[in-house]
Write a protein that holds these residues in place. Structure first.
Motif, PDB file in Angstrom:
ATOM      1  N   SER A 199       1.281   7.754 -20.769  1.00  0.00           N
ATOM      2  CA  SER A 199       0.589   8.990 -20.400  1.00  0.00           C
ATOM      3  C   SER A 199       1.552  10.179 -20.348  1.00  0.00           C
ATOM      4  O   SER A 199       2.728  10.045 -20.008  1.00  0.00           O
ATOM      5  N   LYS A 200       1.032  11.356 -20.667  1.00  0.00           N
ATOM      6  CA  LYS A 200       1.824  12.582 -20.558  1.00  0.00           C
ATOM      7  C   LYS A 200       1.803  13.112 -19.120  1.00  0.00           C
ATOM      8  O   LYS A 200       2.590  13.995 -18.774  1.00  0.00           O
ATOM      9  N   ASN A 201       0.900  12.573 -18.311  1.00  0.00           N
ATOM     10  CA  ASN A 201       0.842  12.923 -16.897  1.00  0.00           C
ATOM     11  C   ASN A 201       1.883  12.094 -16.143  1.00  0.00           C
ATOM     12  O   ASN A 201       1.853  10.863 -16.205  1.00  0.00           O
ATOM     13  N   PHE A 202       2.799  12.747 -15.453  1.00  0.00           N
ATOM     14  CA  PHE A 202       3.906  12.038 -14.810  1.00  0.00           C
ATOM     15  C   PHE A 202       3.412  10.993 -13.810  1.00  0.00           C
ATOM     16  O   PHE A 202       3.912   9.862 -13.784  1.00  0.00           O
ATOM     17  N   TYR A 203       2.451  11.362 -12.992  1.00  0.00           N
ATOM     18  CA  TYR A 203       1.915  10.446 -11.978  1.00  0.00           C
ATOM     19  C   TYR A 203       1.362   9.178 -12.622  1.00  0.00           C
ATOM     20  O   TYR A 203       1.703   8.053 -12.226  1.00  0.00           O
ATOM     21  N   LEU A 204       0.502   9.349 -13.628  1.00  0.00           N
ATOM     22  CA  LEU A 204      -0.111   8.202 -14.290  1.00  0.00           C
ATOM     23  C   LEU A 204       0.910   7.406 -15.098  1.00  0.00           C
ATOM     24  O   LEU A 204       0.789   6.187 -15.239  1.00  0.00           O
ATOM     25  N   LYS A 205       1.912   8.076 -15.631  1.00  0.00           N
ATOM     26  CA  LYS A 205       2.975   7.404 -16.381  1.00  0.00           C
ATOM     27  C   LYS A 205       3.771   6.466 -15.470  1.00  0.00           C
ATOM     28  O   LYS A 205       4.035   5.315 -15.827  1.00  0.00           O
ATOM     29  N   VAL A 206       4.128   6.952 -14.280  1.00  0.00           N
ATOM     30  CA  VAL A 206       4.874   6.125 -13.326  1.00  0.00           C
ATOM     31  C   VAL A 206       4.044   4.914 -12.911  1.00  0.00           C
ATOM     32  O   VAL A 206       4.550   3.789 -12.852  1.00  0.00           O
ATOM     33  N   CYS A 237       0.819  -1.212   0.000  1.00  0.00           N
ATOM     34  CA  CYS A 237       0.000   0.000   0.000  1.00  0.00           C
ATOM     35  C   CYS A 237       0.849   1.258   0.000  1.00  0.00           C
ATOM     36  O   CYS A 237       0.381   2.336   0.393  1.00  0.00           O
ATOM     37  N   LEU A 238       2.093   1.135  -0.417  1.00  0.00           N
ATOM     38  CA  LEU A 238       2.982   2.294  -0.460  1.00  0.00           C
ATOM     39  C   LEU A 238       2.510   3.298  -1.504  1.00  0.00           C
ATOM     40  O   LEU A 238       2.041   2.926  -2.577  1.00  0.00           O
ATOM     41  N   GLY A 239       2.662   4.563  -1.190  1.00  0.00           N
ATOM     42  CA  GLY A 239       2.295   5.601  -2.150  1.00  0.00           C
ATOM     43  C   GLY A 239       2.455   6.972  -1.537  1.00  0.00           C
ATOM     44  O   GLY A 239       2.321   7.143  -0.326  1.00  0.00           O
ATOM     45  N   THR A 240       2.744   7.948  -2.362  1.00  0.00           N
ATOM     46  CA  THR A 240       2.910   9.311  -1.878  1.00  0.00           C
ATOM     47  C   THR A 240       2.409  10.274  -2.958  1.00  0.00           C
ATOM     48  O   THR A 240       1.740   9.857  -3.906  1.00  0.00           O
ATOM     49  N   THR A 241       2.706  11.527  -2.819  1.00  0.00           N
ATOM     50  CA  THR A 241       2.408  12.527  -3.837  1.00  0.00           C
ATOM     51  C   THR A 241       3.710  13.252  -4.167  1.00  0.00           C
ATOM     52  O   THR A 241       4.654  13.235  -3.373  1.00  0.00           O
ATOM     53  N   ILE A 242       3.744  13.879  -5.317  1.00  0.00           N
ATOM     54  CA  ILE A 242       4.949  14.616  -5.696  1.00  0.00           C
ATOM     55  C   ILE A 242       5.196  15.747  -4.699  1.00  0.00           C
ATOM     56  O   ILE A 242       6.341  16.011  -4.310  1.00  0.00           O
ATOM     57  N   LYS A 243       4.117  16.397  -4.242  1.00  0.00           N
ATOM     58  CA  LYS A 243       4.255  17.492  -3.281  1.00  0.00           C
ATOM     59  C   LYS A 243       4.863  16.997  -1.975  1.00  0.00           C
ATOM     60  O   LYS A 243       5.793  17.605  -1.428  1.00  0.00           O
ATOM     61  N   LYS A 244       4.358  15.881  -1.459  1.00  0.00           N
ATOM     62  CA  LYS A 244       4.865  15.352  -0.195  1.00  0.00           C
ATOM     63  C   LYS A 244       6.279  14.813  -0.350  1.00  0.00           C
ATOM     64  O   LYS A 244       7.130  14.991   0.525  1.00  0.00           O
ATOM     65  N   ALA A 245       6.549  14.144  -1.482  1.00  0.00           N
ATOM     66  CA  ALA A 245       7.878  13.566  -1.707  1.00  0.00           C
ATOM     67  C   ALA A 245       8.927  14.655  -1.909  1.00  0.00           C
ATOM     68  O   ALA A 245      10.092  14.475  -1.547  1.00  0.00           O
ATOM     69  N   GLY A 246       8.525  15.768  -2.507  1.00  0.00           N
ATOM     70  CA  GLY A 246       9.446  16.888  -2.696  1.00  0.00           C
ATOM     71  C   GLY A 246       9.997  17.030  -4.092  1.00  0.00           C
ATOM     72  O   GLY A 246      10.502  18.089  -4.458  1.00  0.00           O
ATOM     73  N   SER A 247       9.912  15.979  -4.879  1.00  0.00           N
ATOM     74  CA  SER A 247      10.410  16.034  -6.255  1.00  0.00           C
ATOM     75  C   SER A 247       9.868  14.833  -7.023  1.00  0.00           C
ATOM     76  O   SER A 247       9.383  13.861  -6.431  1.00  0.00           O
ATOM     77  N   LYS A 248       9.965  14.902  -8.344  1.00  0.00           N
ATOM     78  CA  LYS A 248       9.508  13.787  -9.167  1.00  0.00           C
ATOM     79  C   LYS A 248      10.357  12.537  -8.919  1.00  0.00           C
ATOM     80  O   LYS A 248       9.838  11.420  -8.890  1.00  0.00           O
ATOM     81  N   ALA A 258      11.934  11.712  -6.164  1.00  0.00           N
ATOM     82  CA  ALA A 258      11.602  11.161  -4.854  1.00  0.00           C
ATOM     83  C   ALA A 258      10.254  10.434  -4.902  1.00  0.00           C
ATOM     84  O   ALA A 258      10.074   9.390  -4.272  1.00  0.00           O
ATOM     85  N   PHE A 259       9.308  10.994  -5.663  1.00  0.00           N
ATOM     86  CA  PHE A 259       8.022  10.331  -5.847  1.00  0.00           C
ATOM     87  C   PHE A 259       8.209   8.987  -6.538  1.00  0.00           C
ATOM     88  O   PHE A 259       7.651   7.966  -6.125  1.00  0.00           O
ATOM     89  N   ARG A 260       9.002   8.973  -7.593  1.00  0.00           N
ATOM     90  CA  ARG A 260       9.222   7.734  -8.334  1.00  0.00           C
ATOM     91  C   ARG A 260       9.907   6.679  -7.449  1.00  0.00           C
ATOM     92  O   ARG A 260       9.637   5.485  -7.589  1.00  0.00           O
ATOM     93  N   TYR A 261      10.769   7.127  -6.567  1.00  0.00           N
ATOM     94  CA  TYR A 261      11.456   6.194  -5.672  1.00  0.00           C
ATOM     95  C   TYR A 261      10.448   5.418  -4.814  1.00  0.00           C
ATOM     96  O   TYR A 261      10.582   4.196  -4.640  1.00  0.00           O
ATOM     97  N   VAL A 262       9.444   6.125  -4.305  1.00  0.00           N
ATOM     98  CA  VAL A 262       8.440   5.468  -3.464  1.00  0.00           C
ATOM     99  C   VAL A 262       7.445   4.680  -4.301  1.00  0.00           C
ATOM    100  O   VAL A 262       7.216   3.489  -4.059  1.00  0.00           O
ATOM    101  N   ASP A 263       6.854   5.335  -5.294  1.00  0.00           N
ATOM    102  CA  ASP A 263       5.729   4.732  -6.019  1.00  0.00           C
ATOM    103  C   ASP A 263       6.141   3.743  -7.094  1.00  0.00           C
ATOM    104  O   ASP A 263       5.312   2.960  -7.543  1.00  0.00           O
ATOM    105  N   PHE A 264       7.405   3.768  -7.509  1.00  0.00           N
ATOM    106  CA  PHE A 264       7.864   2.763  -8.479  1.00  0.00           C
ATOM    107  C   PHE A 264       8.907   1.841  -7.855  1.00  0.00           C
ATOM    108  O   PHE A 264       8.689   0.645  -7.722  1.00  0.00           O
ATOM    109  N   GLN A 265      10.020   2.403  -7.443  1.00  0.00           N
ATOM    110  CA  GLN A 265      11.142   1.561  -7.024  1.00  0.00           C
ATOM    111  C   GLN A 265      10.832   0.699  -5.805  1.00  0.00           C
ATOM    112  O   GLN A 265      11.079  -0.508  -5.816  1.00  0.00           O
ATOM    113  N   LEU A 266      10.281   1.296  -4.753  1.00  0.00           N
ATOM    114  CA  LEU A 266      10.012   0.518  -3.546  1.00  0.00           C
ATOM    115  C   LEU A 266       8.943  -0.547  -3.783  1.00  0.00           C
ATOM    116  O   LEU A 266       9.068  -1.676  -3.303  1.00  0.00           O
ATOM    117  N   VAL A 267       7.910  -0.208  -4.523  1.00  0.00           N
ATOM    118  CA  VAL A 267       6.862  -1.189  -4.823  1.00  0.00           C
ATOM    119  C   VAL A 267       7.422  -2.312  -5.683  1.00  0.00           C
ATOM    120  O   VAL A 267       7.119  -3.495  -5.481  1.00  0.00           O
TER     121      VAL A 267
END
Length: 210
Positions: free
Chosen positions: A128-135, A79-90, A92-101
């Protein structure tokens, strides 16, 4: 003959869906043990655990591989997941939502877990052109083609309804909008209708193999 009870490991147990998922597993007669890998100790009243099934373990998520033995269970839920705002950068977001999962999926495979289920997103698309959905889409493509992973499934919720410990402006706005104009969530747009975290957690359990 009574079927043997299952064991489960949950990664991301303190998030909106994770909390609901763990609570449902703890009261389910189908599970005898629920291990939660967490960043910090759980509160004394975090979960209702009448049968003492819960086994929380504080870990360093940067070294997930060191805890691979805890993935030797029937079912792994991520159930790992974050937001770009909370992570601080794209990145850092990818690290949580892609790499760790992705690492969690690899460990589930290595330890021969019977099933691996994680949270993706409605609209996930690696093109997707949307970074979140692309990841999210790239992660789906990578896990679903992972060799020797016995079973993998993803839930794809839209905006989540529930009591968060953190404030998410975009999510709050979307929920308010959905209440004002609920009629737009019909037909092809039905999948974008906000969904309660309890239902998403229930779906994750149902997606696991018998």
């Amino acid at each position: 003959m009574v079927s043997p009870q299952k064991t489960a490991t949950v990664i991301g147990a303190t998030g909106l869906v994770g909390r609901s998922l763990v609570q449902q597993l703890l009261v389910s007669p189908e599970y005898s043990q629920v291990t939660c890998l967490v960043r910090r100790p759980l509160g004394n009243n975090e979960f209702h655990d009448p049968e003492k099934k819960l086994q929380p373990l504080v870990i360093d998520f940067d070294y997930l591989q060191d805890y691979q033995g805890y993935f030797s269970v029937n079912h792994v839920f991520c159930c790992l997941g974050t937001t770009i705002k909370k992570a601080g950068s794209k990145s850092a977001f990818r690290y949580v939502d892609f790499q760790l999962v992705h690492v969690c999926a690899q460990l589930a495979r290595a330890q021969r877990a019977q099933g691996f289920v994680w949270i993706s997103s409605v609209g996930a698309n690696k093109h997707s052109k949307n970074f979140y959905l692309k990841v999210k889409g790239e992660l789906e493509a990578s896990i679903f083609t992972m060799p020797q992973l016995e079973y993998a499934a993803a839930v794809r919720p839209s905006l989540l309804i529930g009591s968060r410990k953190e404030y998410r402006r975009g999510e709050r706005f979307g929920l308010k909008l959905s209440r004002l104009i609920p009629f737009i969530f019909v037909g092809p747009l039905k999948k974008y209708k906000p969904v309660h975290a309890d239902y998403v957690a229930q779906q994750m359990i149902q997606l696991q193999p018998e």
